[in-house]
Write a protein that holds these residues in place. Structure first.
Motif, short mmCIF file in Angstrom:
data_model
loop_
_atom_site.label_atom_id
_atom_site.label_comp_id
_atom_site.label_asym_id
_atom_site.label_seq_id
_atom_site.Cartn_x
_atom_site.Cartn_y
_atom_site.Cartn_z
N VAL A 1 0.89 -1.19 -0.07
CA VAL A 1 -0.06 -0.12 -0.24
C VAL A 1 0.78 1.18 0.09
O VAL A 1 1.89 1.41 0.83
CB VAL A 1 -0.97 0.13 1.06
CG1 VAL A 1 -1.70 1.40 1.49
CG2 VAL A 1 -2.04 -1.19 1.05
N VAL A 2 0.90 2.03 -1.00
CA VAL A 2 1.50 3.20 -1.11
C VAL A 2 0.83 4.34 -0.35
O VAL A 2 -0.42 4.43 -0.64
CB VAL A 2 1.71 3.69 -2.53
CG1 VAL A 2 2.74 5.06 -2.49
CG2 VAL A 2 2.33 2.51 -3.45
N THR B 1 -2.65 -1.17 -9.84
CA THR B 1 -2.64 -0.57 -8.79
C THR B 1 -3.72 0.57 -8.61
O THR B 1 -3.98 1.57 -9.50
CB THR B 1 -1.38 0.50 -8.34
OG1 THR B 1 -0.24 -0.55 -8.36
CG2 THR B 1 -1.41 1.19 -7.01
N VAL B 2 -4.63 0.54 -7.73
CA VAL B 2 -5.81 1.25 -7.57
C VAL B 2 -5.66 2.58 -6.67
O VAL B 2 -4.87 2.49 -5.73
CB VAL B 2 -7.13 0.48 -7.13
CG1 VAL B 2 -8.28 1.56 -6.50
CG2 VAL B 2 -7.33 -0.68 -7.75
N LYS C 1 -1.14 -2.76 -4.17
CA LYS C 1 -2.61 -2.94 -4.38
C LYS C 1 -3.19 -1.68 -4.73
O LYS C 1 -4.01 -1.42 -5.31
CB LYS C 1 -3.25 -3.77 -3.19
CG LYS C 1 -3.14 -5.40 -3.46
CD LYS C 1 -4.18 -5.89 -4.01
CE LYS C 1 -3.99 -7.40 -4.11
NZ LYS C 1 -4.42 -8.17 -3.13
N LEU C 2 -2.89 -0.60 -3.78
CA LEU C 2 -3.51 0.48 -3.64
C LEU C 2 -2.44 1.81 -3.38
O LEU C 2 -1.30 1.34 -2.88
CB LEU C 2 -4.07 0.63 -2.26
CG LEU C 2 -5.30 -0.48 -1.95
CD1 LEU C 2 -5.87 -0.23 -0.77
CD2 LEU C 2 -6.38 -0.08 -2.94
N PHE C 3 -2.73 2.84 -3.83
CA PHE C 3 -1.91 4.13 -3.47
C PHE C 3 -3.08 4.99 -2.93
O PHE C 3 -4.06 5.17 -3.53
CB PHE C 3 -1.33 4.76 -4.84
CG PHE C 3 -0.84 6.03 -4.43
CD1 PHE C 3 -0.60 6.83 -3.27
CD2 PHE C 3 -1.01 7.02 -5.64
CE1 PHE C 3 -0.02 7.67 -3.03
CE2 PHE C 3 -0.45 8.44 -5.60
CZ PHE C 3 0.18 8.78 -4.21
N TYR C 4 -2.76 5.43 -1.65
CA TYR C 4 -3.93 6.33 -0.83
C TYR C 4 -3.46 7.59 -0.79
O TYR C 4 -2.17 7.79 -0.34
CB TYR C 4 -4.22 5.65 0.58
CG TYR C 4 -4.99 6.63 1.49
CD1 TYR C 4 -6.20 6.63 1.22
CD2 TYR C 4 -4.28 7.50 2.09
CE1 TYR C 4 -6.92 7.77 1.98
CE2 TYR C 4 -4.69 8.39 2.93
CZ TYR C 4 -6.19 8.44 3.07
OH TYR C 4 -7.10 9.36 3.60
N GLY C 5 -4.08 8.59 -1.33
CA GLY C 5 -3.58 10.01 -1.11
C GLY C 5 -5.03 10.96 -1.22
O GLY C 5 -6.19 10.63 -1.26
N ILE C 6 -4.51 12.04 -0.73
CA ILE C 6 -5.52 13.21 -0.39
C ILE C 6 -5.09 14.53 -1.22
O ILE C 6 -4.40 15.22 -0.93
CB ILE C 6 -5.56 13.82 1.08
CG1 ILE C 6 -5.73 12.40 1.75
CG2 ILE C 6 -6.71 14.57 1.15
CD1 ILE C 6 -5.28 12.43 3.28
N PRO C 7 -5.42 14.57 -2.55
CA PRO C 7 -5.08 15.44 -3.52
C PRO C 7 -5.58 16.89 -3.03
O PRO C 7 -4.81 17.93 -3.63
CB PRO C 7 -5.72 15.32 -4.87
CG PRO C 7 -5.91 13.79 -5.04
CD PRO C 7 -6.40 13.48 -3.41
#
Ligand code: PMP
Length: 393
Positions: free
Chosen positions: A119-120, A198-199, A165-171
């Motif tokens: 997880v990024v 990668t979602v 699997k994922l990249f979680y970010g808050i643009p």
């Protein structure tokens, strides 16, 4: 007594924020530590009217069990808002109502993350996401975040070598840094992820809180199939109602719906009905405008004081929206010590370390401006600046 707790929960970090808030909640403390929307901007009168309308006109249905996906008129409203604000054609069938947007992170974790999956996450990253995903025992890959957004070279390397699997970010107005990704960064992220597995989990909790009302295209616009957006009414209507949503391709939403059924059947239906009534019979943009103006005023006031009183060696971000400013002290200075010193004078800040999933950030701190008035901002900044001058930094 020795309880047989799972390895999973034993490895999940306790929310440092919740622990720290316990000591900062005394009435005499000026708190820049929390992340509360300003209570004076909650539209209690109109929410009361909406609640009365729902319960008096359709109480027996509104107080009954309901569907997992959520109240259709509310999902339609959210879908239409995506189209109005961002020019993306969302279908109500791609929207599911959650118990705050925090629940989205738990549900996404449940359907995507097996133990040791990659997880990024931004560095610094949202503590609540680190905590929510940690339950599923992933391997975190932090990507440094600075002025324009995440380091895309680092992201590209991780995506191609680690297949996360994922990249979680808050643009938009990131928590904790207040940074907003540039348009170019958003495009770059979609180019990097396009064609991979990668979602991108695009947390848009603060998208409505850009001070000037500016909207930048969400990554979702460029990457519709590989992007899950999460949204929340917490910052624009009420956090206590716990109303959020997830906007994802139907195939993903189908799995989310199964996970949600297993968790809680559906989100609080009465609150869904009240919030829908409130949104449909009022113009939410009027309230959002009030919130933006108020937060802009407080943020500008705080930043002006920081510029005037803090030494140059203490830097800060200049948020375009949201609720937080990020402070960086010179290397070797600890924000935990700053916390202790400031608390002696009844001022609370939030040390930055817990936002770094791989450690570090000892010299950083998150400062909230939405929940203090000008008098308290002035007093609090004065206390911090006195500490800096004692430290001669
Ligand atoms: N995402 C971010 C970035 C947040 O800052 C928060 C709240 N602090 C949440 C999600 C969760 O908020 P809620 O569950 O109230 O929607």
């Amino acid at each position: 007594m020795k309880y047989g707790f799972s390895a999973r929960i034993q490895k999940t970090p306790k929310s440092f924020i919740r622990e720290i808030l316990k000591v900062t909640q005394k009435p005499e403390v000026i708190s820049f530590a929390g992340g509360l929307p300003n209570p004076s901007l909650i539209d209690t009168e109109k929410i009361l009217e909406a609640a009365e309308e729902v319960i008096s006109k359709d109480g027996r249905n509104a107080l009954q069990y309901s569907t997992t996906e959520g109240y259709l008129p509310l999902r339609k409203y959210i879908a239409e808002r995506y189209s109005k604000r961002y020019g993306i054609k969302a279908d109500p069938d791609e929207i599911l109502i959650t118990n705050g947007s925090q629940q989205c992170l738990d549900l996404i974790g449940k359907i995507f993350i097996d133990k040791n999956d990659g997880v990024v996450i931004e560095r610094p990253g949202y503590l609540g996401a680190i905590q929510a995903f940690s339950i599923f025992e992933p391997e975190f890959f932090p990507v440094n975040l600075s002025g324009e957004g995440p380091d895309t070279e680092e992201l590209e390397r991780i995506v191609s070598y680690e297949n996360p699997k994922l990249f979680y970010g808050i643009p938009n107005s990131q928590n904790p840094s207040g940074i907003t990704y540039s348009k170019e960064k958003r495009k770059e992220i979609s180019d990097i992820l396009s064609g991979t597995d990668t979602v991108f989990v695009e947390d848009d909790a603060y998208g409505e809180l850009n001070f000037s009302g500016k909207t930048l295209p969400p990554v979702k616009k460029y990457l519709p199939e590989l992007d899950i957006m999460t949204g929340s009414f917490s910052k624009i209507v009420s956090p206590g109602m716990r109303m959020g949503w997830i906007y994802a391709p139907e195939e993903i939403l189908d799995k989310i719906s199964t996970a949600k059924q297993a968790s809680d059947l559906h989100s609080n239906y009465l609150c869904q009905r009240i919030i829908a009534e409130y949104l449909l019979s009022n113009n939410i943009d009027d309230n959002i405008k009030r919130i933006r103006e108020e937060y802009k005023k407080r943020c500008t006031y705080m930043i002006d004081l920081m510029n005037e009183k803090f030494p140059e060696s203490v830097s800060h971000t200049n948020p375009e929206g949201g609720m937080f400013i990020w402070l960086t002290l010179p290397k070797g200075y600890s924000s935990m010590t700053l916390f202790d010193k400031a608390m002696e004078k009844n001022v609370a800040i939030l040390p930055g370390t817990p936002f770094y999933c791989d450690g570090g950030g000892d010299n950083t701190a998150r400062i909230n401006f939405s929940n203090s008035d000008e008098k308290d901002i002035e007093k609090g900044i004065e206390v911090l600046s006195k500490i800096f001058s004692e430290w001669k930094i």
